[in-house]
Each structure stands twice: as structure tokens, then as C-alpha cells.
Design a protein around this motif. Structure first.
Motif, PDB file in Angstrom:
ATOM      1  N   ARG A  77       0.942  -1.332  -0.153  1.00 62.11           N
ATOM      2  CA  ARG A  77       0.012   0.041   0.098  1.00 62.11           C
ATOM      3  C   ARG A  77       1.013   1.412   0.008  1.00 62.11           C
ATOM      4  O   ARG A  77       1.951   1.311   0.422  1.00 62.11           O
ATOM      5  N   ASP A  78       0.385   2.387  -0.246  1.00 64.59           N
ATOM      6  CA  ASP A  78       1.030   3.835  -0.502  1.00 64.59           C
ATOM      7  C   ASP A  78       1.638   3.965   0.871  1.00 64.59           C
ATOM      8  O   ASP A  78       2.718   4.755   0.884  1.00 64.59           O
ATOM      9  N   ASN A  79       0.930   3.724   2.092  1.00 64.52           N
ATOM     10  CA  ASN A  79       1.558   4.044   3.598  1.00 64.52           C
ATOM     11  C   ASN A  79       2.785   3.127   3.703  1.00 64.52           C
ATOM     12  O   ASN A  79       3.235   3.080   4.832  1.00 64.52           O
ATOM     13  N   GLY A  80       2.917   2.365   2.982  1.00 62.98           N
ATOM     14  CA  GLY A  80       4.147   1.224   3.430  1.00 62.98           C
ATOM     15  C   GLY A  80       3.479  -0.116   3.855  1.00 62.98           C
ATOM     16  O   GLY A  80       4.518  -1.322   3.911  1.00 62.98           O
ATOM     17  N   ASP A  81       2.351  -0.230   4.140  1.00 63.96           N
ATOM     18  CA  ASP A  81       1.887  -1.652   4.747  1.00 63.96           C
ATOM     19  C   ASP A  81       1.939  -2.498   3.705  1.00 63.96           C
ATOM     20  O   ASP A  81       1.762  -2.372   2.439  1.00 63.96           O
ATOM     21  N   ILE A 122       5.665  -3.602   7.095  1.00 68.18           N
ATOM     22  CA  ILE A 122       5.642  -2.228   6.821  1.00 68.18           C
ATOM     23  C   ILE A 122       7.035  -2.071   6.132  1.00 68.18           C
ATOM     24  O   ILE A 122       7.976  -2.598   6.548  1.00 68.18           O
ATOM     25  N   GLN A 123       6.929  -1.108   5.312  1.00 64.33           N
ATOM     26  CA  GLN A 123       8.150  -0.705   4.430  1.00 64.33           C
ATOM     27  C   GLN A 123       8.284   0.710   4.885  1.00 64.33           C
ATOM     28  O   GLN A 123       7.356   1.585   4.927  1.00 64.33           O
ATOM     29  N   GLN A 124       9.579   1.268   5.321  1.00 66.62           N
ATOM     30  CA  GLN A 124       9.688   2.466   5.669  1.00 66.62           C
ATOM     31  C   GLN A 124      10.176   3.214   4.065  1.00 66.62           C
ATOM     32  O   GLN A 124      11.256   2.687   3.496  1.00 66.62           O
ATOM     33  N   GLN A 125       9.654   4.143   3.773  1.00 70.66           N
ATOM     34  CA  GLN A 125      10.013   4.882   2.488  1.00 70.66           C
ATOM     35  C   GLN A 125      11.269   5.512   2.689  1.00 70.66           C
ATOM     36  O   GLN A 125      11.674   6.231   3.847  1.00 70.66           O
TER      37      GLN A 125
END
Length: 113
Positions: free
Chosen positions: A22-26, A50-53
Motif C-alpha cells: 500500500r501507499d502507506n508502506g503496509d 511495513i516498509q519505511q519509505q
């Protein structure tokens, strides 16, 4: 730019598929492990993370958990970073901790690998 979504294979021939980023990193997906505590056959387990941008010019860091409840009473937490080499090959580097359930506080010392 490194993209986490897709199919990944590790040195033990286990597979990880990140299917929804997802756009929020999830993100979520599935992990097909070839390595089991019981020595049994491969099993598919759900993963969430979750991914940290990354900052400008950086590579993303990420964390995810895999729940092995279909064949083991354990959970694994992974943390890592995604890199792209000059040829465009994406590589994930990770560290992990696996926590097994134990029957008592006295046995806690042997529960985490």
C-alpha cells in the motif's frame, strides 16, 4: 528504486510473495518455507509488514512477521533493507528472530533463536 512487491527466493529455497504493497508502506503476502523446526515438508504461512519509505537516494528498510501456526507454534520477525545493484538486480538483506512457545517461564531461555 527497489520494489518489495513480487516473488523472492532465499538461499534455502524458501519463497516469499509480497502481493499487496500500500501507499502507506503496509504490505502482506505469503511465505513458503522449505526449512521447518520439525524437519517436515514446505508450508505456506501468512506474512504482514511495513516498509519505511527511503530518503532521497536511499534504499527502503522494512519489517515483517510470519505466523507459522499451521505447523508450528512459533512466530518469526524479520527486519531488512532492499538494495539494487548497478545491473538492476534487487536484493533483500534480512535478520530474523524466531520465537517458539514454551510451557513455562523457566524454559524462556530456549524459546528465541
Amino acid at each position: 528504486q527497489c520494489q518489495l512487491n513480487g516473488l523472492w527466493r532465499n538461499e534455502q529455497d524458501s519463497l516469499m510473495e509480497i502481493s499487496a504493497l500500500r501507499d502507506n508502506g503496509d504490505f502482506q503476502g505469503k511465505y513458503l518455507t522449505r526449512v521447518t523446526l520439525s524437519g517436515g515438508c514446505a508450508h505456506i504461512s501468512p506474512l504482514k509488514g511495513i516498509q519505511q519509505q527511503p530518503g532521497e537516494g536511499g534504499w527502503p528498510t522494512f519489517a515483517f512477521t510470519v505466523r507459522w501456526d499451521k505447523f508450528s507454534n512459533a512466530t518469526t520477525a524479520f527486519v531488512g533493507q532492499c538494495f539494487v545493484d548497478s545491473g538492476g538486480k534487487e536484493t533483500l538483506t534480512t535478520m530474523w528472530l524466531l520465537r517458539e512457545a514454551v510451557g513455562s517461564l523457566k524454559e524462556d531461555w530456549k524459546a528465541t533463536r
